[in-house]
Write a protein that holds these residues in place. Structure first.
Motif, PDB file in Angstrom:
ATOM      1  N   VAL A 220       0.813  -1.222   0.000  1.00  0.00           N
ATOM      2  CA  VAL A 220       0.000   0.000   0.000  1.00  0.00           C
ATOM      3  C   VAL A 220       0.846   1.271   0.000  1.00  0.00           C
ATOM      4  CG1 VAL A 220      -1.987  -1.075   1.121  1.00  0.00           C
ATOM      5  CG2 VAL A 220      -0.155  -0.111   2.527  1.00  0.00           C
ATOM      6  N   TRP A 221       2.155   1.162  -0.156  1.00  0.00           N
ATOM      7  CA  TRP A 221       2.958   2.370   0.030  1.00  0.00           C
ATOM      8  C   TRP A 221       2.902   3.347  -1.144  1.00  0.00           C
ATOM      9  CZ3 TRP A 221       8.637   0.264   0.897  1.00  0.00           C
ATOM     10  CH2 TRP A 221       9.124  -0.301  -0.274  1.00  0.00           C
ATOM     11  N   ASP A 222       2.208   2.972  -2.205  1.00  0.00           N
ATOM     12  CA  ASP A 222       1.964   3.939  -3.273  1.00  0.00           C
ATOM     13  C   ASP A 222       0.543   4.504  -3.222  1.00  0.00           C
ATOM     14  OD1 ASP A 222       4.499   4.045  -4.556  1.00  0.00           O
ATOM     15  OD2 ASP A 222       4.116   2.068  -5.432  1.00  0.00           O
ATOM     16  N   GLU A 223      -0.214   4.108  -2.207  1.00  0.00           N
ATOM     17  CA  GLU A 223      -1.532   4.691  -1.996  1.00  0.00           C
ATOM     18  C   GLU A 223      -1.374   6.054  -1.312  1.00  0.00           C
ATOM     19  OE1 GLU A 223      -4.448   3.429  -2.894  1.00  0.00           O
ATOM     20  OE2 GLU A 223      -3.587   1.575  -3.704  1.00  0.00           O
ATOM     21  N   ALA A 226      -3.199   4.964   3.705  1.00  0.00           N
ATOM     22  CA  ALA A 226      -3.372   3.526   3.917  1.00  0.00           C
ATOM     23  C   ALA A 226      -3.418   3.219   5.401  1.00  0.00           C
ATOM     24  CB  ALA A 226      -2.241   2.741   3.258  1.00  0.00           C
ATOM     25  N   ARG A 376      -4.861  15.241   3.533  1.00  0.00           N
ATOM     26  CA  ARG A 376      -5.186  14.728   2.203  1.00  0.00           C
ATOM     27  C   ARG A 376      -5.400  15.873   1.218  1.00  0.00           C
ATOM     28  NH1 ARG A 376      -8.651   9.251   2.176  1.00  0.00           N
ATOM     29  NH2 ARG A 376      -7.766   9.325   0.091  1.00  0.00           N
ATOM     30  N   THR A 394     -11.830   2.153   8.152  1.00  0.00           N
ATOM     31  CA  THR A 394     -11.579   2.581   6.775  1.00  0.00           C
ATOM     32  C   THR A 394     -12.634   3.575   6.319  1.00  0.00           C
ATOM     33  OG1 THR A 394     -12.801   0.678   5.901  1.00  0.00           O
ATOM     34  CG2 THR A 394     -10.425   0.415   6.206  1.00  0.00           C
ATOM     35  N   ILE A 399     -10.322   6.092   4.150  1.00  0.00           N
ATOM     36  CA  ILE A 399      -9.121   5.475   3.590  1.00  0.00           C
ATOM     37  C   ILE A 399      -9.493   4.102   3.033  1.00  0.00           C
ATOM     38  CG2 ILE A 399      -6.822   4.561   4.109  1.00  0.00           C
ATOM     39  CD1 ILE A 399      -6.570   6.687   6.266  1.00  0.00           C
ATOM     40  N   ASP A 400      -9.212   3.885   1.776  1.00  0.00           N
ATOM     41  CA  ASP A 400      -9.585   2.624   1.129  1.00  0.00           C
ATOM     42  C   ASP A 400      -8.585   1.504   1.378  1.00  0.00           C
ATOM     43  OD1 ASP A 400     -11.875   3.781   0.068  1.00  0.00           O
ATOM     44  OD2 ASP A 400     -10.804   4.509  -1.710  1.00  0.00           O
ATOM     45  N   GLY A 401      -7.301   1.833   1.305  1.00  0.00           N
ATOM     46  CA  GLY A 401      -6.289   0.783   1.356  1.00  0.00           C
ATOM     47  C   GLY A 401      -5.992   0.301   2.758  1.00  0.00           C
TER      48      GLY A 401
END
Length: 759
Positions: A220-223, A226, A376, A394, A399-401
């Motif tokens: 998830v680190w490109d979300e 997360a 955000r 979530t 937050i989705d991830g």
């Protein structure tokens, strides 16, 4: 008139200006991300505005009134003439620029006006009165700008206010930083400032390869945001730093901020983090004593100065990794102090880790929700972490991830057993304590090692007394110790039950803790006795059982606190002032009803917490009081992004006149040592208060003082005097009923400590 002076030391304005411009340039060269983020966010260039503001910021010192006063002070020593000159040089700098054709952008004007904190309502009179009202038009311009954005822009008001705050804060923050650094280096002594290059983020992963949670975070680190869920002791801290390094390498941030629930968890984490990163800053209301103050050691003035500078940089979130409390970030959104703009600006250039997110009550969760929306808005990467954060979070956080370390979820972590009810841990016939047998087994073990969790300080003291009556002196740790003693307690706990002690076979001792020891305390034992608490808190406590490699799964005995045979829920409920009684909260009641005895894996705890908080409203239920407080925070964001508000701000308690970071009853600080007759400065008194003070609920202070026994040390109100002032500067409570083993004792029916002399 000769050389134009900038300081009473004789330093010229030309030299000082060059120094400030140089500091600004060096900072931008070291942190190119600042320019990239500013351009992306505002469409404007940061560097030319900052350097131009640095060139103009002190030109008002050319004013004859200021120069005359400065020269007299330079000749006589001191600053008497400048103090009575009735001319603020930064106001005159704006006037100088207008008269000399120096066109300033609005962020440059605001930065120049604010670089000594005078762009504030409480200093408005200076703009109207200095130099016969010559600077009043510039104040009016700031006010008109604020009024346009705040009152005359009905659509997307908060978004526009946030954007304008960031645009102004960039120049405002960095000019102050450059000016302060230059002024420090211009001193003859104690002129060290940290090199910008040394404040660049660097992290070395301490293991050969990622494992478990460190692999999970990569999913998830490109979300943009997360959630990371992993059991306690699984390596979440290193996972968060890997995540932060990825964000910085990817050009999304240039530093990392880790927000913790409490000062204690911040202290503990900063020690863990510091080993493998370039520089770790720690900031909260007592961080100086937890991290920077070298107790019992003689330090040179230069060493103290260096520590103070790093403390200041940590407050501004200007260190590569800053560990702080969530309160520090939320109150910075209010803009009610000048340096809130600097904290806000550095926060917007960071990646942010919210650790132990499920610890907070609904009141704090609502503030956290606002913080996350602001982050955000500015594309700040966010990682929310916890061992037991429920799926419902979530939706609440938006937050989705969610990533989860599933590598070791099914292993049995502990076995939960019912230890029955207890009024107090005693053998009184009228209050049978069914866990007596469990405690006796701990006492009779060849090497007594156990952790006991009490829900209140009073119950912790009762456990402590029970063990002492049987020849064992536990390590008692609760919130009513001074900061230096807390630091000693933490060290004692690690020495007795920490990883090294278990590895070397020297682990020995019983720890009696309150909630202060639920998180970020790296100790373990094979046996735990815990008062009943909500399932998520119980999971955190259970994380200290069989924690280290080679230890077997431990046993957790759950005691149900009762009063007159009825569940006693403190602090997991609400206290009714009219009824003078506690009412249990839903999570505690449902935990009592659903608590399953027997073996528990990490997955069992996760499932139980998910069931307990199955909807966002279960996770953080809203109330009119919470909604009103949240609205006030949004109001601060809309109104206080330019001119600093005139209202009172209590940083230690995390509140303004209108808003609070936490819904806690009024607090009082009780001094545990009689203060001197007077202090040289008010800051010296505040330092004494932080070192020798204990914060407790105000109602307990007043109640215990009324019920005080004449034969015991008791609370008294004393006057505080500063320097040669005839009038008192403050009042403070003082109590001699304190010991380094038991803390501040408010229960006047309790005998004084027999372990050591009450101070």
């Amino acid at each position: 008139m000769g050389t134009i002076l900038a300081k009473t030391s004789g330093l010229s304005l030309k030299d000082h200006t060059q120094h400030v411009v140089g500091q600004a340039r060096d900072w931008l060269d070291a942190f190119p991300f600042l320019e990239e983020k500013y351009a992306a966010q505002t469409g404007e260039a940061l560097r030319p505005q900052l350097l131009h503001a640095a060139e103009v910021h002190d030109q008002g010192k050319r004013h004859p009134t200021w120069q005359t006063a400065c020269r007299k002070d330079a000749e006589e020593g001191g600053g008497r003439h400048l103090l009575t000159a009735n001319l603020r040089h930064e106001l005159a700098s704006l006037d100088w620029a207008a008269k000399h054709g120096e066109s300033l952008t609005f962020p440059e004007k605001a930065a120049i006006a604010a670089h000594h904190g005078k762009l504030a309502y409480r200093h408005e009179h200076r703009w109207h009165e200095d130099a016969g009202g010559q600077f009043e038009p510039y104040w009016n311009e700031f006010y008109r700008h604020l009024r346009h954005w705040t009152f005359d822009a009905p659509d997307d008001l908060t978004e526009k206010a946030l954007n304008e705050r960031f645009r102004i804060a960039g120049i405002r923050t960095l000019l102050q930083l450059a000016d302060t650094r230059a002024s420090i280096q211009e001193k003859e002594t104690q002129n060290w400032v940290p090199d910008p290059e040394e404040l660049q983020f660097s992290y070395t992963f301490p293991y050969d390869s990622p494992r478990g949670v460190q692999e999970a975070v990569q999913e998830v680190w490109d979300e943009p945001a997360a959630i990371l869920r992993a059991p306690t002791g699984s390596g979440k801290t290193d996972a968060s730093l890997l995540w932060a390094r990825h964000q910085i390498d990817a050009g999304r941030a240039d530093r990392c901020v880790i927000a913790m629930p409490t000062r204690f968890t911040s202290n503990s984490l900063s020690i863990d983090v510091d080993e493998n990163v370039s520089e770790t800053g720690l900031y909260h209301s007592s961080a100086w004593y937890a991290r920077y103050k070298q107790d019992g050691q003689e330090v040179s003035p230069e060493q103290r100065h260096r520590a103070q500078e790093m403390h200041r940089m940590a407050r501004l979130l200007a260190t590569p990794v800053t560990v702080c409390t969530i309160d520090h970030l939320c109150i910075a959104l209010t803009g009610t102090r000048e340096d809130h703009h600097g904290i806000f600006y550095h926060l917007c250039n960071s990646c942010v880790v919210i650790d132990e997110a499920d610890f907070y009550d609904p009141f704090v969760q609502a503030n956290l929700q606002v913080l996350l929306r602001v982050l955000r808005h500015f594309d700040v990467p966010i990682l929310v972490m916890s061992a037991t954060v429920p799926d419902a979070a979530t939706d609440f956080y938006g937050i989705d991830g969610m990533a989860e370390d599933t590598s070791d979820l099914d292993r049995t972590r502990c076995t939960i057993e019912d230890a029955g009810n207890a009024e107090i841990p005693s053998e009184k016939e009228e209050a049978p304590f069914e866990a007596e047998e469990v405690l006796q087994q701990i006492v009779e073990a060849e090497t007594p090692t156990a952790i006991v969790y009490a829900n209140t300080v009073k119950r912790a003291l009762a456990y402590y007394d029970w063990f002492r009556e049987r020849g064992i002196t536990p390590i008692l740790y609760h919130s009513r110790f001074t900061e230096p003693d807390k630091k000693e307690k933490e060290a004692d706990l690690i020495d007795a039950l920490g990883q090294t002690a278990w590895k070397e076979g020297t682990a020995n001792g019983v720890a009696v803790l309150t909630q202060i020891g639920e998180m970020s305390l790296n100790i373990s034992a094979p046996v735990m006795v815990s008062d009943l608490c909500p399932y998520d808190r119980l999971a955190q406590r259970a994380g200290r059982l069989g924690r280290f490699e080679g230890m077997e799964a431990g046993t957790l005995y759950v005691v149900t606190p009762v009063k007159d045979g009825t569940l006693y829920p403190a602090p997991y409920g609400e206290y009714d002032q009219d009824e003078k009684a506690w009412h249990p909260g839903r999570p505690l009641v449902e935990t009592r009803e659903t608590l399953r005895y027997g073996p528990h894996s990490a997955q069992d705890f996760i499932d139980a917490v998910d069931a307990l908080y199955s909807t966002p409203n279960d996770f953080a239920p809203s109330t009119p009081r919470i909604d009103q407080n949240t609205e006030r925070l949004w109001q601060h964001l809309q109104d206080d992004w330019l001119i600093v508000n005139a209202q009172e701000v209590d940083e230690d308690k995390g509140r303004t006149d209108e808003w609070m970071s936490r819904d806690i009853p009024p607090q009082e600080t009780v001094l545990t040592l009689p203060p001197p007759d007077r202090f040289e400065t008010y800051a010296e008194y505040r330092g004494f208060e932080e070192e020798h003070g204990v914060t407790v609920p105000a109602y307990q202070v007043h109640q215990k003082n009324r019920d005080a026994r004449p034969d015991l040390p008791h609370l008294e109100k004393i006057d505080i005097y500063v320097a040669d002032d005839q009038e008192k500067a403050d009042e403070a409570w003082c109590s001699l009923a304190y010991s380094s083993t038991e803390g501040l004792i408010l229960n006047q029916k309790r005998d004084p400590s027999t372990q050591d002399r009450c101070l």
